[in-house]
Design a protein around this motif. Structure first.
Motif, PDB file in Angstrom:
ATOM      1  N   LEU A 277       0.802  -1.205   0.057  1.00 51.34           N
ATOM      2  CA  LEU A 277      -0.177  -0.358   0.164  1.00 51.34           C
ATOM      3  C   LEU A 277       0.926   1.252   0.060  1.00 51.34           C
ATOM      4  CD1 LEU A 277      -2.934   0.729   0.186  1.00 51.34           C
ATOM      5  CD2 LEU A 277      -2.769   1.138   2.839  1.00 51.34           C
ATOM      6  N   ALA A 278       2.142   1.353   0.997  1.00 52.42           N
ATOM      7  CA  ALA A 278       2.820   2.412   1.190  1.00 52.42           C
ATOM      8  C   ALA A 278       3.492   2.683  -0.832  1.00 52.42           C
ATOM      9  CB  ALA A 278       3.901   1.845   2.294  1.00 52.42           C
ATOM     10  N   SER A 279       3.988   1.348  -1.015  1.00 56.20           N
ATOM     11  CA  SER A 279       4.588   1.654  -2.130  1.00 56.20           C
ATOM     12  C   SER A 279       3.429   2.664  -3.307  1.00 56.20           C
ATOM     13  CB  SER A 279       5.121   0.571  -2.656  1.00 56.20           C
ATOM     14  OG  SER A 279       5.769   0.333  -3.919  1.00 56.20           O
ATOM     15  N   LYS A 280       2.208   1.781  -3.589  1.00 67.89           N
ATOM     16  CA  LYS A 280       1.326   2.248  -4.291  1.00 67.89           C
ATOM     17  C   LYS A 280       1.302   4.540  -3.838  1.00 67.89           C
ATOM     18  CE  LYS A 280      -1.187  -2.159  -5.442  1.00 67.89           C
ATOM     19  NZ  LYS A 280      -1.634  -2.609  -4.799  1.00 67.89           N
ATOM     20  N   LEU A 281       1.334   4.042  -2.711  1.00 69.83           N
ATOM     21  CA  LEU A 281       0.570   5.269  -2.086  1.00 69.83           C
ATOM     22  C   LEU A 281       2.009   6.338  -3.045  1.00 69.83           C
ATOM     23  CD1 LEU A 281      -0.638   7.609  -0.573  1.00 69.83           C
ATOM     24  CD2 LEU A 281       0.566   6.623   0.952  1.00 69.83           C
ATOM     25  N   THR A 282       3.323   5.863  -2.664  1.00 75.09           N
ATOM     26  CA  THR A 282       4.571   6.860  -2.711  1.00 75.09           C
ATOM     27  C   THR A 282       4.618   7.236  -4.580  1.00 75.09           C
ATOM     28  OG1 THR A 282       5.933   5.257  -2.298  1.00 75.09           O
ATOM     29  CG2 THR A 282       5.297   6.381  -0.442  1.00 75.09           C
ATOM     30  N   SER A 283       4.271   6.417  -5.268  1.00 80.30           N
ATOM     31  CA  SER A 283       4.310   6.507  -6.813  1.00 80.30           C
ATOM     32  C   SER A 283       3.224   7.254  -7.160  1.00 80.30           C
ATOM     33  CB  SER A 283       4.553   4.864  -6.894  1.00 80.30           C
ATOM     34  OG  SER A 283       3.023   4.166  -7.463  1.00 80.30           O
ATOM     35  N   ARG A 284       2.840   7.359  -6.621  1.00 86.90           N
ATOM     36  CA  ARG A 284       1.162   8.127  -7.546  1.00 86.90           C
ATOM     37  C   ARG A 284       1.765   9.977  -7.137  1.00 86.90           C
ATOM     38  NH1 ARG A 284      -2.949   5.045  -8.482  1.00 86.90           N
ATOM     39  NH2 ARG A 284      -2.909   3.062  -7.816  1.00 86.90           N
ATOM     40  N   PRO A 285       1.156  10.502  -7.814  1.00 85.92           N
ATOM     41  CA  PRO A 285       1.517  12.177  -7.878  1.00 85.92           C
ATOM     42  C   PRO A 285       1.050  12.459  -6.583  1.00 85.92           C
ATOM     43  CG  PRO A 285       0.738  11.945  -9.789  1.00 85.92           C
ATOM     44  CD  PRO A 285      -0.104  11.201  -8.837  1.00 85.92           C
ATOM     45  N   GLY A 286       0.337  12.134  -6.336  1.00 81.57           N
ATOM     46  CA  GLY A 286       0.179  13.210  -4.677  1.00 81.57           C
ATOM     47  C   GLY A 286       0.565  13.374  -3.556  1.00 81.57           C
ATOM     48  N   TYR A 287       1.233  11.877  -4.065  1.00 82.14           N
ATOM     49  CA  TYR A 287       2.454  11.873  -2.780  1.00 82.14           C
ATOM     50  C   TYR A 287       3.495  13.469  -2.811  1.00 82.14           C
ATOM     51  CZ  TYR A 287       6.096  10.256   0.198  1.00 82.14           C
ATOM     52  OH  TYR A 287       7.372  10.095   1.598  1.00 82.14           O
ATOM     53  N   PHE A 288       4.029  13.104  -4.592  1.00 84.93           N
ATOM     54  CA  PHE A 288       5.111  14.701  -4.432  1.00 84.93           C
ATOM     55  C   PHE A 288       4.237  14.965  -4.045  1.00 84.93           C
ATOM     56  CE2 PHE A 288       6.235  17.614  -7.492  1.00 84.93           C
ATOM     57  CZ  PHE A 288       7.770  17.912  -7.820  1.00 84.93           C
ATOM     58  N   ALA A 289       2.860  15.459  -4.236  1.00 87.94           N
ATOM     59  CA  ALA A 289       2.055  16.487  -4.007  1.00 87.94           C
ATOM     60  C   ALA A 289       2.538  17.192  -2.437  1.00 87.94           C
ATOM     61  CB  ALA A 289       0.758  16.841  -4.901  1.00 87.94           C
ATOM     62  N   PHE A 290       1.376  16.312  -1.500  1.00 88.77           N
ATOM     63  CA  PHE A 290       2.124  16.739  -0.357  1.00 88.77           C
ATOM     64  C   PHE A 290       3.772  16.572   0.190  1.00 88.77           C
ATOM     65  CE2 PHE A 290       4.192  14.011   3.785  1.00 88.77           C
ATOM     66  CZ  PHE A 290       3.855  14.733   4.392  1.00 88.77           C
ATOM     67  N   CYS A 291       4.785  16.233  -0.414  1.00 94.44           N
ATOM     68  CA  CYS A 291       5.464  16.614  -0.466  1.00 94.44           C
ATOM     69  C   CYS A 291       6.576  18.040  -0.838  1.00 94.44           C
ATOM     70  CB  CYS A 291       7.298  15.661  -1.312  1.00 94.44           C
ATOM     71  SG  CYS A 291       7.010  14.126  -0.640  1.00 94.44           S
TER      72      CYS A 291
END
Length: 127
Positions: free
Chosen positions: A18-32
């Motif tokens: 789940l973490a791998s899927k989450l961090t590979s999405r644009p939303g994670y980059f937007a969070f950063c």
């Protein structure tokens, strides 16, 4: 062989996937990016050392945890890929065992095409 693969996936493995899927999405980059945008104006609130310490600590913790989770996913993916390669190698060995001197080139071509369809080589190479 693929029949040796255990279908049971533990909680940590599911969480890691789940973490791998989450961090590979644009939303994670937007969070950063949002994290940095929230941090930047705090320059005026904290002294310079605290300001640097704040972002360094947060990013180090996030990076450390993310790397640990992604390493788990990568290790499981490598194991799954190895099982698939073993299955392909076993299939090729079976085909080679069945080939005889009197087999026609058309029959060999048919078997080769069947193996390629089973593995999905044609679709994966064209992507």
């Amino acid at each position: 062989m693929p029949s040796d693969v255990d279908g049971n996936v533990g909680r940590f493995d599911r969480f890691s996937s789940l973490a791998s899927k989450l961090t590979s999405r644009p939303g994670y980059f937007a969070f950063c990016v949002l994290l940095v945008l929230i941090w930047a104006p705090t320059f005026f609130v904290f002294d310079k050392l605290t300001w640097h310490l704040l972002i360094d600590t947060v990013t180090t913790v996030i990076t450390f945890l993310t790397v640990a989770l992604l390493q788990n996913s990568e290790t499981r993916n490598e194991a799954a890929l190895q099982h698939k390669l073993n299955a392909v190698a076993g299939g090729l060995a079976d085909i080679m065992d069945r080939l005889s001197d009197d087999e026609t080139p058309e029959e060999m071509r048919r078997r080769r095409d069947e193996l390629r369809r089973a593995v999905g080589l044609e679709e994966n190479e064209s992507v």
